[in-house]
Scaffold this motif. Structure first.
Motif, PDB file in Angstrom:
ATOM      1  N   TYR A 153     -55.685-105.288  36.833  1.00  0.00           N
ATOM      2  CA  TYR A 153     -54.266-105.062  36.594  1.00  0.00           C
ATOM      3  C   TYR A 153     -53.469-106.347  36.816  1.00  0.00           C
ATOM      4  N   ALA A 154     -53.883-107.141  37.795  1.00  0.00           N
ATOM      5  CA  ALA A 154     -53.229-108.427  38.027  1.00  0.00           C
ATOM      6  C   ALA A 154     -53.383-109.339  36.811  1.00  0.00           C
ATOM      7  N   ALA A 155     -54.573-109.311  36.203  1.00  0.00           N
ATOM      8  CA  ALA A 155     -54.801-110.109  35.000  1.00  0.00           C
ATOM      9  C   ALA A 155     -53.887-109.658  33.866  1.00  0.00           C
ATOM     10  N   ILE A 156     -53.663-108.326  33.755  1.00  0.00           N
ATOM     11  CA  ILE A 156     -52.757-107.805  32.737  1.00  0.00           C
ATOM     12  C   ILE A 156     -51.343-108.337  32.965  1.00  0.00           C
ATOM     13  N   VAL A 157     -50.911-108.341  34.227  1.00  0.00           N
ATOM     14  CA  VAL A 157     -49.589-108.848  34.562  1.00  0.00           C
ATOM     15  C   VAL A 157     -49.448-110.303  34.144  1.00  0.00           C
ATOM     16  N   LEU A 158     -50.458-111.104  34.453  1.00  0.00           N
ATOM     17  CA  LEU A 158     -50.415-112.532  34.128  1.00  0.00           C
ATOM     18  C   LEU A 158     -50.376-112.751  32.618  1.00  0.00           C
ATOM     19  N   ILE A 159     -51.131-111.929  31.872  1.00  0.00           N
ATOM     20  CA  ILE A 159     -51.109-112.032  30.416  1.00  0.00           C
ATOM     21  C   ILE A 159     -49.723-111.674  29.887  1.00  0.00           C
ATOM     22  N   ASN A 160     -49.153-110.583  30.414  1.00  0.00           N
ATOM     23  CA  ASN A 160     -47.822-110.164  29.962  1.00  0.00           C
ATOM     24  C   ASN A 160     -46.763-111.206  30.273  1.00  0.00           C
ATOM     25  N   ARG A 161     -46.899-111.870  31.411  1.00  0.00           N
ATOM     26  CA  ARG A 161     -45.933-112.911  31.769  1.00  0.00           C
ATOM     27  C   ARG A 161     -46.014-114.110  30.824  1.00  0.00           C
ATOM     28  N   SER A 162     -47.189-114.340  30.287  1.00  0.00           N
ATOM     29  CA  SER A 162     -47.379-115.524  29.443  1.00  0.00           C
ATOM     30  C   SER A 162     -46.976-115.289  27.992  1.00  0.00           C
ATOM     31  N   ILE A 163     -46.655-114.034  27.626  1.00  0.00           N
ATOM     32  CA  ILE A 163     -46.293-113.724  26.245  1.00  0.00           C
ATOM     33  C   ILE A 163     -44.893-114.271  25.937  1.00  0.00           C
ATOM     34  N   THR A 164     -44.782-115.019  24.877  1.00  0.00           N
ATOM     35  CA  THR A 164     -43.487-115.600  24.494  1.00  0.00           C
ATOM     36  C   THR A 164     -42.792-114.777  23.417  1.00  0.00           C
ATOM     37  N   CYS A 165     -43.564-114.253  22.465  1.00  0.00           N
ATOM     38  CA  CYS A 165     -42.998-113.414  21.401  1.00  0.00           C
ATOM     39  C   CYS A 165     -43.460-111.982  21.601  1.00  0.00           C
ATOM     40  N   ARG A 166     -42.580-111.144  22.129  1.00  0.00           N
ATOM     41  CA  ARG A 166     -42.954-109.789  22.483  1.00  0.00           C
ATOM     42  C   ARG A 166     -42.700-108.807  21.341  1.00  0.00           C
ATOM     43  N   VAL A 167     -43.452-107.704  21.369  1.00  0.00           N
ATOM     44  CA  VAL A 167     -43.191-106.600  20.467  1.00  0.00           C
ATOM     45  C   VAL A 167     -42.506-105.499  21.277  1.00  0.00           C
ATOM     46  N   ASP A 168     -42.031-104.446  20.612  1.00  0.00           N
ATOM     47  CA  ASP A 168     -41.357-103.382  21.344  1.00  0.00           C
ATOM     48  C   ASP A 168     -42.337-102.660  22.266  1.00  0.00           C
ATOM     49  N   ASN A 169     -41.803-102.056  23.327  1.00  0.00           N
ATOM     50  CA  ASN A 169     -42.630-101.458  24.373  1.00  0.00           C
ATOM     51  C   ASN A 169     -43.555-100.363  23.871  1.00  0.00           C
ATOM     52  N   GLN A 170     -43.070 -99.494  22.982  1.00  0.00           N
ATOM     53  CA  GLN A 170     -43.899 -98.394  22.500  1.00  0.00           C
ATOM     54  C   GLN A 170     -45.085 -98.900  21.681  1.00  0.00           C
ATOM     55  N   THR A 171     -44.841 -99.902  20.833  1.00  0.00           N
ATOM     56  CA  THR A 171     -45.937-100.480  20.055  1.00  0.00           C
ATOM     57  C   THR A 171     -46.950-101.149  20.972  1.00  0.00           C
ATOM     58  N   ALA A 172     -46.457-101.908  21.957  1.00  0.00           N
ATOM     59  CA  ALA A 172     -47.342-102.584  22.903  1.00  0.00           C
ATOM     60  C   ALA A 172     -48.200-101.573  23.662  1.00  0.00           C
ATOM     61  N   THR A 173     -47.592-100.479  24.109  1.00  0.00           N
ATOM     62  CA  THR A 173     -48.327 -99.455  24.851  1.00  0.00           C
ATOM     63  C   THR A 173     -49.382 -98.793  23.983  1.00  0.00           C
ATOM     64  N   PHE A 174     -49.005 -98.443  22.743  1.00  0.00           N
ATOM     65  CA  PHE A 174     -49.965 -97.806  21.834  1.00  0.00           C
ATOM     66  C   PHE A 174     -51.157 -98.724  21.570  1.00  0.00           C
ATOM     67  N   VAL A 175     -50.884 -99.994  21.313  1.00  0.00           N
ATOM     68  CA  VAL A 175     -51.960-100.949  21.028  1.00  0.00           C
ATOM     69  C   VAL A 175     -52.891-101.111  22.229  1.00  0.00           C
ATOM     70  N   GLN A 176     -52.306-101.193  23.424  1.00  0.00           N
ATOM     71  CA  GLN A 176     -53.114-101.362  24.618  1.00  0.00           C
ATOM     72  C   GLN A 176     -54.014-100.157  24.874  1.00  0.00           C
ATOM     73  N   ILE A 177     -53.448 -98.953  24.752  1.00  0.00           N
ATOM     74  CA  ILE A 177     -54.232 -97.748  25.033  1.00  0.00           C
ATOM     75  C   ILE A 177     -55.261 -97.496  23.931  1.00  0.00           C
ATOM     76  N   PHE A 178     -54.895 -97.785  22.678  1.00  0.00           N
ATOM     77  CA  PHE A 178     -55.865 -97.653  21.585  1.00  0.00           C
ATOM     78  C   PHE A 178     -57.038 -98.611  21.800  1.00  0.00           C
ATOM     79  N   THR A 179     -56.733 -99.839  22.206  1.00  0.00           N
ATOM     80  CA  THR A 179     -57.785-100.821  22.476  1.00  0.00           C
ATOM     81  C   THR A 179     -58.651-100.375  23.642  1.00  0.00           C
TER      82      THR A 179
END
Length: 304
Positions: A153-179
């Motif tokens: 989970y810490a690694a996820i946080v670090l990845i999210n912090r490094s994102i410069t061009c974000r997508v909307d929260n619902q799309t991000a959540t769907f993509v993460q859970i689908f993956t």
């Protein structure tokens, strides 16, 4: 009203360990089914919100964090099943500490004296929890997997912090859970125990469905709807109710007993990380626009 909704989300996530213990399926099957059941609901919400089309290259960090999320769920569920729920909850809530340690190395962030004190205090608390579990006869497996879950989970946080061009929260959540579902699928097929789901009694089946719909789809949707109206520091402050509810449910529902070592260890870990996050949040609020709202880099937004 928003605060009541946020507390409700923390109660839902706090009950995760109790639900996991109540379902006679393997941790692998539970992690896979959680994602599988959640996806149709999340897809419907995403379509209702009519999110803009997203370029595939923007999804790369979310795909990576989705892989980590799947294994994070898996190791957390194993932790719940192989050690006490209260200990698993406290140990995986070391996540902010791992972020504090890794952020200066990976993101070139500075580390303060307060954060160093938080790290030292948290590891002292971790030693107390581990010592208690060994005295109670638990093996290393549950504790180690809970710790690995926190690191993922810490690694996820670090990845999210490094994102410069974000997508909307619902799309991000769907993509993460689908993956997460896709990455767990081969292991589920090899394991073969997923078929035992047909043997579940009515109550266990209901718990499994709730794990996907309530703990994932509904909780994520409510959480992200609140992130548009509440400040980051406020959400982080309320998020510490989740482990407290988790411990409370383990005592009331499962009948676990808290010892002095567990209580002291929990105070060292949860108390020190809470103070560290609050001080950091206030510092950020002073440096940035005070009306800035939380996004997916709030550390608990992707971990549950």
């Amino acid at each position: 009203m928003n605060r009541i909704k946020l507390v409700l989300v923390m109660i839902i996530w706090g009950s995760l360990g109790v639900f996991t213990r109540s379902i006679p399926l393997s941790a692998l099957s539970l992690a896979f089914l959680r994602a599988l059941i959640a996806l149709p609901f999340l897809f419907g919400v995403m379509k209702m919100q009519k999110a803009d089309k997203v370029e595939w290259y923007l999804l790369k960090p979310y795909l990576i964090s989705g892989v980590l999320l799947g294994f994070g769920w898996l190791t957390l569920f194993y932790g719940f099943k192989h050690t006490s729920i209260s200990s698993a909850v406290i140990i995986y809530n070391m996540c902010p500490v791992y972020v504090m340690i890794a952020a200066p190395l990976l993101l070139k962030e500075t580390i303060s004296r307060i954060q160093i004190a938080v790290i030292f205090s948290s590891f002292l608390g971790l030693c107390l929890i581990v010592g208690h579990n060994l005295l109670e006869g638990y093996g290393y497996m549950g504790m180690a997997l809970s710790a690995v879950s926190g690191m993922l989970y810490a690694a996820i946080v670090l990845i999210n912090r490094s994102i410069t061009c974000r997508v909307d929260n619902q799309t991000a959540t769907f993509v993460q859970i689908f993956t997460a579902m896709i990455v767990l699928l081969p292991f589920v097929l090899i394991d073969g125990n997923i078929l035992t789901v047909v043997n579940l009694d009515a109550m266990a089946a209901i718990y499994t469905i709730l794990l996907g719909i309530l703990h994932t789809s509904v909780a994520y949707t409510i959480f992200f709807s609140l992130s548009a109206y509440m400040k980051s520091v406020e959400i982080v402050s309320y998020s510490y109710l989740e482990p407290l509810f988790g411990i409370l449910f383990s005592v009331i529902v499962v009948g676990e007993k808290l010892t002095i070592l567990q209580i002291i260890g929990g105070v060292f870990i949860l108390g020190s990380t809470y103070i560290g996050e609050m001080l950091k949040g206030r510092k950020i609020s002073k440096e940035k626009d005070p009306t800035q709202m939380v996004t997916t880099d709030a550390y608990r937004s992707s971990e549950k």
